[in-house]
Design an enzyme around this catalytic site. Structure first.
Site, PDB file in Angstrom:
ATOM      1  N   ASP A  44      -5.174  -0.212   1.996  1.00  0.00           N
ATOM      2  CA  ASP A  44      -3.980   0.614   2.186  1.00  0.00           C
ATOM      3  C   ASP A  44      -4.238   2.063   1.787  1.00  0.00           C
ATOM      4  O   ASP A  44      -5.286   2.393   1.213  1.00  0.00           O
ATOM      5  CB  ASP A  44      -2.790   0.051   1.374  1.00  0.00           C
ATOM      6  CG  ASP A  44      -3.214  -0.549   0.037  1.00  0.00           C
ATOM      7  OD1 ASP A  44      -4.206  -0.063  -0.545  1.00  0.00           O
ATOM      8  OD2 ASP A  44      -2.563  -1.482  -0.431  1.00  0.00           O
ATOM      9  N   ASN A  61       5.880  -8.173  -7.883  1.00  0.00           N
ATOM     10  CA  ASN A  61       6.853  -8.771  -6.957  1.00  0.00           C
ATOM     11  C   ASN A  61       6.178  -9.627  -5.882  1.00  0.00           C
ATOM     12  O   ASN A  61       6.818 -10.019  -4.908  1.00  0.00           O
ATOM     13  CB  ASN A  61       7.707  -7.677  -6.304  1.00  0.00           C
ATOM     14  CG  ASN A  61       6.881  -6.739  -5.420  1.00  0.00           C
ATOM     15  OD1 ASN A  61       5.677  -6.916  -5.272  1.00  0.00           O
ATOM     16  ND2 ASN A  61       7.534  -5.742  -4.844  1.00  0.00           N
ATOM     17  N   HIS A  69       3.612  -8.736  -3.893  1.00  0.00           N
ATOM     18  CA  HIS A  69       3.001  -8.067  -2.728  1.00  0.00           C
ATOM     19  C   HIS A  69       1.479  -8.155  -2.770  1.00  0.00           C
ATOM     20  O   HIS A  69       0.885  -8.213  -3.854  1.00  0.00           O
ATOM     21  CB  HIS A  69       3.475  -6.606  -2.594  1.00  0.00           C
ATOM     22  CG  HIS A  69       2.944  -5.649  -3.603  1.00  0.00           C
ATOM     23  ND1 HIS A  69       3.719  -4.717  -4.255  1.00  0.00           N
ATOM     24  CD2 HIS A  69       1.685  -5.427  -4.081  1.00  0.00           C
ATOM     25  CE1 HIS A  69       2.972  -3.995  -5.056  1.00  0.00           C
ATOM     26  NE2 HIS A  69       1.735  -4.401  -4.976  1.00  0.00           N
ATOM     27  N   GLU A 115       5.276  -5.612   1.028  1.00  0.00           N
ATOM     28  CA  GLU A 115       6.326  -5.918   0.061  1.00  0.00           C
ATOM     29  C   GLU A 115       7.095  -7.166   0.510  1.00  0.00           C
ATOM     30  O   GLU A 115       6.956  -7.606   1.654  1.00  0.00           O
ATOM     31  CB  GLU A 115       7.283  -4.711  -0.042  1.00  0.00           C
ATOM     32  CG  GLU A 115       6.611  -3.406  -0.485  1.00  0.00           C
ATOM     33  CD  GLU A 115       6.266  -3.370  -1.978  1.00  0.00           C
ATOM     34  OE1 GLU A 115       6.171  -4.425  -2.624  1.00  0.00           O
ATOM     35  OE2 GLU A 115       6.055  -2.246  -2.500  1.00  0.00           O
TER      36      GLU A 115
HETATM   37  C1  F6R Z   1      -3.582  -1.700  -3.713  1.00  0.00           C
HETATM   38  C2  F6R Z   1      -3.110  -3.069  -3.505  1.00  0.00           C
HETATM   39  C3  F6R Z   1      -1.966  -3.581  -4.298  1.00  0.00           C
HETATM   40  C4  F6R Z   1      -2.378  -3.832  -5.744  1.00  0.00           C
HETATM   41  C5  F6R Z   1      -1.169  -4.326  -6.541  1.00  0.00           C
HETATM   42  C6  F6R Z   1      -1.515  -4.580  -7.995  1.00  0.00           C
HETATM   43  O1  F6R Z   1      -4.666  -1.431  -2.858  1.00  0.00           O
HETATM   44  O2  F6R Z   1      -3.638  -3.734  -2.692  1.00  0.00           O
HETATM   45  O3  F6R Z   1      -1.517  -4.793  -3.735  1.00  0.00           O
HETATM   46  O4  F6R Z   1      -3.389  -4.781  -5.783  1.00  0.00           O
HETATM   47  O5  F6R Z   1      -0.158  -3.372  -6.474  1.00  0.00           O
HETATM   48  O6  F6R Z   1      -1.832  -3.368  -8.603  1.00  0.00           O
HETATM   49  P1  F6R Z   1      -2.543  -3.343 -10.028  1.00  0.00           P
HETATM   50  O7  F6R Z   1      -3.844  -3.992  -9.832  1.00  0.00           O
HETATM   51  O8  F6R Z   1      -2.667  -1.897 -10.367  1.00  0.00           O
HETATM   52  O9  F6R Z   1      -1.647  -4.098 -10.944  1.00  0.00           O
END
Ligand code: F6R
Length: 263
Positions: free
Chosen positions: A67, A136, A138, A143
């Site tokens: 992303d 959440n 995702h 989301e």
């Molecule tokens: C970002 C991504 C998100 C993160 C998720 C957890 O490239 O794919 O799905 O993996 O937001 O973020 P952290 O690891 O910072 O808790």
């Protein structure tokens, strides 16, 4: 789905890195899907250690980001392009020309998403996709209520995700409201999925994605539809798994065909 409960966050990273390293040793130009955020940092640190020691060569690896934020210039320190250069490409001595990131600055974002999908198909398939999970549920920035059929597209970040990511910015208002993210169907096209999670804040999401219903309310539950998905978590993130003892038992008795170096 294979679930591995590791004794520490560092060990989570080592086990996931062992899977990546095994793939790269077998196929030096493998296509790897990269997640950003805190969760995979221990993976990248362990891979960098192996590269520095001369045990691993990532110079031919090709990589696709999950992303990118919309509206952050590529050279902004928190654009995922910059983050991946700093945390993955440079320490792993990868070729920057082989890193692909969605273009969150494109005039035509929908066309940029379609071009990204095409590039994955032309270069790919992704052999191993690294994933984290949001509190959440995702994955990528899919989301809750994201379609299981979704492809790379523009998404609005949930307020909780923006708040969670504010720690990387000077102020919460600076976190972009929109992103481009691979869709759930794009992610499921990868040959192998490896999701890592650490800490109590991830315990509910991990339980929901591993043991809950397959539902767009928990996008991570899409992993239940994949034939080769591994979830590696520390004790805290495993805290709400009902079958934790079973996962420990199966890992202690791994059949030969499921073993990987370092496991
Ligand atoms: C970002 C991504 C998100 C993160 C998720 C957890 O490239 O794919 O799905 O993996 O937001 O973020 P952290 O690891 O910072 O808790």
């Amino acid at each position: 789905m294979q679930v591995i409960i590791a004794e520490s966050g560092e060990r989570v990273g080592q086990l996931a890195a062992a899977k990546v390293a095994q793939l790269v040793r077998r196929q030096p130009d493998a296509v790897i899907g990269l997640a950003t955020g805190s969760s995979p940092l221990a993976i990248y640190a362990d891979l960098a250690r192996q590269v520095r020691a001369g045990d691993l060569d990532c110079s031919a690896v090709r990589a696709f980001a999950l992303d990118e934020y919309v509206g952050l210039p590529v050279d902004h320190p928190e654009s995922y392009h910059s983050v991946l250069r700093r945390e993955v490409v440079d320490p792993l001595q990868m070729d920057p020309g082989r890193l692909h990131v969605p273009d969150g600055m494109a005039d035509d974002l929908a066309a940029a998403c379609a071009a990204y999908e095409r590039r994955i198909v032309e270069t790919g398939p992704v052999a191993l996709q690294i994933l984290g999970v949001g509190a959440n549920g995702h994955i990528g920035f899919n989301e809750p209520t994201s379609s299981f059929a979704s492809r790379t597209r523009i998404k609005t970040l949930a307020p909780q995700t923006r708040a969670d990511n504010a720690r990387f910015f000077a102020s919460p208002e600076e976190v972009p409201a929109h992103c481009l993210t691979q869709g759930l169907a794009t992610i499921l096209d990868a040959a192998q999925l490896v999701l890592v999670a650490q800490g109590t804040t991830k315990a509910n999401a991990v339980a929901a994605l591993v043991e809950g219903p397959v539902t767009s309310m928990c996008p991570g539950s899409a992993l239940q539809l994949h034939a080769d998905a591994t979830v590696i978590v520390d004790e805290e993130a495993a805290g709400r798994l009902r079958l934790a003892d079973y996962y420990r038992y199966t890992y202690a008795n791994l059949p030969v065909w499921q073993r990987f170096e370092g496991a």
